[in-house]
Write an enzyme that holds these catalytic residues in place. Structure first.
Site, PDB file in Angstrom:
ATOM      1  N   GLY A  30      47.609  39.127  70.267  1.00  0.00           N
ATOM      2  CA  GLY A  30      46.903  40.388  70.014  1.00  0.00           C
ATOM      3  C   GLY A  30      45.420  40.235  70.315  1.00  0.00           C
ATOM      4  CG  PHE A  31      42.624  43.538  70.011  1.00  0.00           C
ATOM      5  CD1 PHE A  31      42.068  43.772  71.256  1.00  0.00           C
ATOM      6  CD2 PHE A  31      43.353  44.544  69.406  1.00  0.00           C
ATOM      7  CE1 PHE A  31      42.234  44.992  71.889  1.00  0.00           C
ATOM      8  CE2 PHE A  31      43.525  45.766  70.030  1.00  0.00           C
ATOM      9  CZ  PHE A  31      42.965  45.994  71.270  1.00  0.00           C
ATOM     10  CD  GLU A  40      43.950  57.065  66.552  1.00  0.00           C
ATOM     11  OE1 GLU A  40      42.822  56.563  66.571  1.00  0.00           O
ATOM     12  OE2 GLU A  40      44.989  56.378  66.584  1.00  0.00           O
ATOM     13  CG  ASP A  44      44.951  43.273  61.665  1.00  0.00           C
ATOM     14  OD1 ASP A  44      43.727  43.344  61.877  1.00  0.00           O
ATOM     15  OD2 ASP A  44      45.756  44.133  62.057  1.00  0.00           O
ATOM     16  CB  ALA A  97      40.398  45.931  67.942  1.00  0.00           C
TER      17      ALA A  97
END
Lengths: 465, 465
Positions: free
Chosen positions: A30-31, A187, A324, A340
């Site tokens: 991931g990031f 969103e 996270d 992020a």
């Protein structure tokens, strides 16, 4: 390049002498993990990046896959492509099952991958506050599979409405409930509203999709509660302008195949809906518990692993946790949010400062998070942003959001294609990846007017992963 | 537009008086059904298009999804978007289960949809010559789900090879077998070879993907046996240049999780491979048998329904069959092949000639197929084409193929995006939709070096649909 080496646990870049350089194992693409591996590209180390999936997922745009604007390929890049030219990085597809910190090994089932330095960045998973059966009814938003599941559920709901035999059935099919008023929930609610009110407005013959009811439920007093109050209000106003019914202080107590129950001011309310989406909570990946146990350190309430101010785990100066999964603290002593930019800065700190310093036997400066601002998008020309003391909303915030997300997308091709796709969508309100895929059998059951509501099939098992 | 009508079996365009116009029901949203409905756009009829899926799939490019060049969204368009402006067309998502030709009704489970004219175009499904268990080991190429299954199997094979413990395991993982030397098999073999030899050539650290073995097996004496012999030879030479081992006169007799057996000149041969792809046969959709039974007509060997020279079913002048489901005959008396141009011309004939003529009580001229040529693509700058008496190959045929397929893609957006994506892929050999998605659990099992070969998970049930 085909190697005949038998000691397959010793990975190194091609052309490097074996076993001479420190081995850095990064868990998670991931990031956090991606940027940790990349920031070591010029370091004199051998990096092994381990992930269960063969791609990096640009999570912030996952909701656009779920609502049919983007294809999965637009927001996912194969890790091997990203690291093709980084010769000191070995990408390993596999599932980490445990850690042996006495022997400095990562375990993939029976296989042991030794390390000199370990970076664990396995991220977060959807969390249903102990109601794991809700995962069956309310898919979350953490994987491509669950985004496609959401896309299937949302699009199938309109099809069921078009085929409905009576007004009650039709209205229930056209009722959408999003649980959770954080950025993801906002969103999703905004995007579903635009889908119903604009994109699909001429697509049906018996229903008017713009009559859809979209509810956004949140237990806290306002949406986007971690944002300044004026921006929360702007976001709520934007949502209401899009026809979303925002219900704050509303705590969900039951999710069943055809309704949701929640308490508001001590009273139980019910919404008849077959399409409930989960954006209410995530929790650190279960690997956090394994690591904390192996290291003998504390596990936070959200499953995060406690870290020192150099992001190492207490008692293990060569083991780091970022993103996270980490309970890293900001200068104010509060835990840094699971976003992020935090993961990316932590990754760069490890790759550029801590690991090089450790290798030289030096002591690095503590990690310091630099808050560059946060933003959330509601819909077309509707977003909010906080940059330092300044607050933005409306078109200007939306343009900022657009620019930053385009710039961040990993690969040039994706950036360009997303740009073309967005430009086209903007001009036409079109969403052409509105495909109901994955489980044709299930879809048929769902859209059959004769299927009982409580015969709704189980979502894909991946929906909760 | 929200309708309160209770007789939900009577569909009509908005703004039209109910029940006045002839009702045309079209079953299937492939090339045949889609074009039949579109060719009726100016006719004074009410069209209901019924499909199990909510999108039209551009099948000729499905192999590019299977090999990671295109996203599903690039080659699939929602039917509702295609028919948004055709107000006399009602799109109905649902699964046709049977026909009642005495009452002129299509059955969707318990629901009955009445028609005055019926067009059945439900296409073809993969056919394993009675070895239905092969579907478990060798996914076919008829749906987005099976293309994604193939993508997952092919990409996972390279990952398994990278993680392999010994040469035998590695070589087996890097061996791919495509069964069937028709256009689909040739396209798949060529695309997998390009993936291994060019796209992925720098992506791994322990294996060299270009050492992959790719076999193309066909029972007939040459690949593309329905093409002229010189073009077959050109195609085989192109395949061999790409490193594909073409094995003709080779009839597959067994497909197991880790090997394939076939007979060649009476002897049984075995190829050790975990990745077998099926492109050897299709059969008309099972709805053909239902229709033939309802109409009391003959069912062809491939499951096609016999039709008159106006494409109607004997004894039912208002019931038509087109596309892969129809056993329509060309001027030479031979059955027309199951290719898109046949379906498209049949559809236009029905919509423009037969149905308008029937409505007026006139007798239409018989259907006549106009052969505009056929083509197959092997790889970059390698294709073959036959146009009338002229034969093309190499770059010129490839450019023809490229141009025709771009022009045919249904929607402008898809066309433009595919163009951008292809242009980018061509320049970079890049395939960025190389995502292993769908069944993360399965992938893990597949790529784990400890998983026994015979523990290979079952492919998705949709692989054979």
């Amino acid at each position: 390049m085909e190697s005949t080496q038998t000691d397959h646990n010793r990975h190194q870049g091609s052309g490097q002498e074996q076993g001479k350089r420190p081995r850095v194992v990064v868990v998670g693409g991931g990031f956090g993990g991606l940027n940790a591996a990349r920031s070591l590209r010029k370091a004199d180390v051998d990096v092994t990046l381990i992930d269960r999936r063969n791609f990096h997922l640009f999570q912030p745009l996952l909701y656009q896959v779920a609502t049919g604007t983007l294809s999965p390929g637009n927001i996912a890049s194969p890790l091997r492509v990203i690291f093709r030219r980084q010769k000191n990085c070995f990408v390993r597809l596999g599932e980490v099952t445990d850690f042996d910190l006495d022997e400095n090994c990562v375990l993939l089932g029976d296989e042991r991958v030794p390390f000199d330095y370990l970076v664990v960045a396995s991220g977060a998973v959807d969390f249903y506050f102990g109601n794991d059966d809700w995962a069956q009814e309310a898919p979350g938003m953490k994987s491509i599979e669950s985004a496609i599941e959401i896309r299937r559920e949302v699009l199938s709901a309109f099809e069921r409405a078009e085929n409905a035999n009576d007004a009650e059935e039709r209205n229930r099919a056209l009722t959408f409930v999003i649980v959770g008023g954080g950025p993801t929930g906002v969103e999703l609610a905004g995007a579903i509203s635009e889908l119903a009110r604009h994109t699909m407005r001429n697509d049906f013959r018996r229903i008017d999709p713009s009559h859809s009811k979209i509810y956004l439920l949140d237990a806290s007093p306002r949406v986007l509660e971690h944002y300044p109050e004026d921006l929360s209000q702007k976001a709520q106003a934007d949502l209401e302008r899009l026809g979303v019914e925002v219900k704050t202080k509303s705590r969900v107590t039951a999710i069943e195949p055809d309704y949701v129950e929640y308490t508001l001011d001590g009273e139980t309310q019910r919404i008849e809906s077959e399409t409930v989406l989960w954006a209410a909570g995530v929790r650190a990946s279960p690997l956090g518990a394994k690591l904390a146990e192996a290291a003998g350190v504390e596990l936070g309430r959200g499953g995060q692993v406690a870290v020192n101010n150099d992001l190492s785990v207490e008692g293990h100066s060569n083991v780091f946790v970022i993103g996270d999964l980490a309970a890293a603290k900001g200068e104010d002593g509060k835990q840094l949010p699971g976003i992020a930019p935090v993961a990316i800065q932590e990754a760069a700190y490890l790759g550029k400062k801590v690991i090089p310093a450790r290798i030289k036997g030096e002591e690095p400066k503590p990690f310091r998070y630099r808050d560059l601002g946060t933003m959330a998008v509601i819909g077309r020309r509707a977003a909010i942003a906080q940059v330092g003391e300044r607050h933005f909303s409306g078109t200007i915030a939306w343009l900022m959001w657009l620019f930053i997300h385009l710039m961040q997308l990993v690969q040039f091709q994706n950036r360009m294609l997303v740009f073309v796709q967005w430009g086209w969508s903007y001009l036409t309100w079109g969403k052409t990846t509105r495909l109901i895929t994955g489980h044709p059998g299930d879809d048929m059951e769902q859209v059959s007017p004769n299927a009982a509501a409580n015969a709704k099939p189980e979502p894909h098992a991946a929906a909760s992963s």
